[in-house]
Design a protein around this motif. Structure first.
Motif, PDB file in Angstrom:
ATOM      1  N   MET A 156      55.936  31.329  55.005  1.00 58.19           N
ATOM      2  CA  MET A 156      56.344  29.797  53.653  1.00 58.19           C
ATOM      3  C   MET A 156      55.409  30.908  52.809  1.00 58.19           C
ATOM      4  O   MET A 156      55.027  30.761  51.555  1.00 58.19           O
ATOM      5  CB  MET A 156      55.456  29.277  54.456  1.00 58.19           C
ATOM      6  N   VAL A 157      54.323  31.459  53.406  1.00 58.91           N
ATOM      7  CA  VAL A 157      52.844  32.025  52.260  1.00 58.91           C
ATOM      8  C   VAL A 157      53.674  33.387  51.018  1.00 58.91           C
ATOM      9  O   VAL A 157      53.552  32.943  50.121  1.00 58.91           O
ATOM     10  CB  VAL A 157      52.178  32.621  53.154  1.00 58.91           C
ATOM     11  N   LEU A 158      54.803  33.556  51.562  1.00 60.14           N
ATOM     12  CA  LEU A 158      55.741  34.584  50.773  1.00 60.14           C
ATOM     13  C   LEU A 158      55.687  34.110  49.495  1.00 60.14           C
ATOM     14  O   LEU A 158      55.921  34.312  48.403  1.00 60.14           O
ATOM     15  CB  LEU A 158      56.047  35.840  51.220  1.00 60.14           C
ATOM     16  N   ARG A 159      57.123  33.124  49.964  1.00 60.67           N
ATOM     17  CA  ARG A 159      57.071  31.692  48.913  1.00 60.67           C
ATOM     18  C   ARG A 159      56.034  30.915  48.377  1.00 60.67           C
ATOM     19  O   ARG A 159      56.713  31.079  46.987  1.00 60.67           O
ATOM     20  CB  ARG A 159      58.125  30.510  49.906  1.00 60.67           C
ATOM     21  N   TRP A 160      54.554  30.948  48.839  1.00 59.70           N
ATOM     22  CA  TRP A 160      54.249  30.104  47.296  1.00 59.70           C
ATOM     23  C   TRP A 160      53.683  31.171  46.654  1.00 59.70           C
ATOM     24  O   TRP A 160      53.849  30.904  45.518  1.00 59.70           O
ATOM     25  CB  TRP A 160      52.901  29.978  48.926  1.00 59.70           C
ATOM     26  N   GLN A 161      53.252  32.184  47.388  1.00 60.47           N
ATOM     27  CA  GLN A 161      53.453  33.481  46.022  1.00 60.47           C
ATOM     28  C   GLN A 161      54.014  33.580  45.226  1.00 60.47           C
ATOM     29  O   GLN A 161      53.771  33.841  43.923  1.00 60.47           O
ATOM     30  CB  GLN A 161      52.915  34.812  47.217  1.00 60.47           C
ATOM     31  N   VAL A 162      55.061  33.242  45.348  1.00 59.75           N
ATOM     32  CA  VAL A 162      56.199  33.895  44.692  1.00 59.75           C
ATOM     33  C   VAL A 162      56.439  32.580  43.805  1.00 59.75           C
ATOM     34  O   VAL A 162      56.771  32.980  42.373  1.00 59.75           O
ATOM     35  CB  VAL A 162      58.094  33.501  45.556  1.00 59.75           C
ATOM     36  N   VAL A 181      52.661  37.983  42.180  1.00 61.16           N
ATOM     37  CA  VAL A 181      53.210  39.483  43.130  1.00 61.16           C
ATOM     38  C   VAL A 181      53.174  39.312  44.445  1.00 61.16           C
ATOM     39  O   VAL A 181      51.866  39.543  44.837  1.00 61.16           O
ATOM     40  CB  VAL A 181      52.420  40.477  42.694  1.00 61.16           C
ATOM     41  N   ALA A 182      53.437  39.670  45.346  1.00 60.85           N
ATOM     42  CA  ALA A 182      53.749  39.292  46.685  1.00 60.85           C
ATOM     43  C   ALA A 182      54.294  41.075  47.323  1.00 60.85           C
ATOM     44  O   ALA A 182      55.751  41.327  47.120  1.00 60.85           O
ATOM     45  CB  ALA A 182      54.870  38.336  47.729  1.00 60.85           C
ATOM     46  N   ILE A 183      53.149  41.716  47.876  1.00 66.52           N
ATOM     47  CA  ILE A 183      53.817  43.130  48.813  1.00 66.52           C
ATOM     48  C   ILE A 183      53.900  43.038  49.776  1.00 66.52           C
ATOM     49  O   ILE A 183      52.907  43.962  50.725  1.00 66.52           O
ATOM     50  CB  ILE A 183      53.347  44.418  48.476  1.00 66.52           C
ATOM     51  N   PRO A 184      54.766  42.494  50.710  1.00 69.46           N
ATOM     52  CA  PRO A 184      54.854  42.116  52.655  1.00 69.46           C
ATOM     53  C   PRO A 184      54.292  43.329  53.008  1.00 69.46           C
ATOM     54  O   PRO A 184      55.653  44.364  52.436  1.00 69.46           O
ATOM     55  CB  PRO A 184      56.055  40.866  52.823  1.00 69.46           C
ATOM     56  N   LYS A 185      54.108  43.725  54.516  1.00 66.17           N
ATOM     57  CA  LYS A 185      54.403  45.110  54.913  1.00 66.17           C
ATOM     58  C   LYS A 185      54.479  44.346  56.125  1.00 66.17           C
ATOM     59  O   LYS A 185      54.161  43.753  56.650  1.00 66.17           O
ATOM     60  CB  LYS A 185      52.754  45.528  54.765  1.00 66.17           C
ATOM     61  N   SER A 186      55.829  45.221  56.409  1.00 70.81           N
ATOM     62  CA  SER A 186      56.153  44.717  58.368  1.00 70.81           C
ATOM     63  C   SER A 186      57.064  45.775  59.054  1.00 70.81           C
ATOM     64  O   SER A 186      58.168  46.587  57.940  1.00 70.81           O
ATOM     65  CB  SER A 186      56.104  43.772  58.775  1.00 70.81           C
ATOM     66  N   ALA A 187      56.591  46.831  60.057  1.00 70.49           N
ATOM     67  CA  ALA A 187      57.420  47.312  61.053  1.00 70.49           C
ATOM     68  C   ALA A 187      58.786  46.958  61.777  1.00 70.49           C
ATOM     69  O   ALA A 187      59.712  47.309  62.244  1.00 70.49           O
ATOM     70  CB  ALA A 187      57.003  48.436  61.209  1.00 70.49           C
ATOM     71  N   ASP A 188      58.691  45.266  62.199  1.00 65.21           N
ATOM     72  CA  ASP A 188      59.097  44.707  62.717  1.00 65.21           C
ATOM     73  C   ASP A 188      60.495  44.135  62.221  1.00 65.21           C
ATOM     74  O   ASP A 188      60.573  43.305  60.622  1.00 65.21           O
ATOM     75  CB  ASP A 188      58.628  43.419  63.212  1.00 65.21           C
ATOM     76  N   ASP A 189      61.474  44.888  62.379  1.00 63.93           N
ATOM     77  CA  ASP A 189      63.143  44.215  61.723  1.00 63.93           C
ATOM     78  C   ASP A 189      63.236  42.965  61.590  1.00 63.93           C
ATOM     79  O   ASP A 189      63.769  42.580  60.592  1.00 63.93           O
ATOM     80  CB  ASP A 189      64.097  44.475  62.681  1.00 63.93           C
TER      81      ASP A 189
END
Length: 60
Positions: free
Chosen positions: A1-7, A12-20
């Protein structure tokens, strides 16, 4: 939800995750939209952090 709020806020949202699973969730940010009420509720959250300054405005 936070990524959507940023967009949706034009950030500009730059998420980072190693989890598929999390990577798939992050890619689904364009599969829904927040309502005006949801956007306003998130905007109203007080983090206690000082405001960020625009570097173009302040010549940095």
């Amino acid at each position: 939800m936070v990524l959507r709020w940023q967009v949706q806020s034009g950030r500009v949202a730059i998420p980072k995750s190693a989890d598929d699973r999390r990577q798939r969730e992050n890619l689904d940010v364009f599969g829904f939209a927040l309502t005006g009420a949801e956007m306003a509720a998130i905007d109203a959250l007080d983090t206690g952090a000082p405001p960020r300054l625009d570097s173009d405005e302040f010549g940095h």
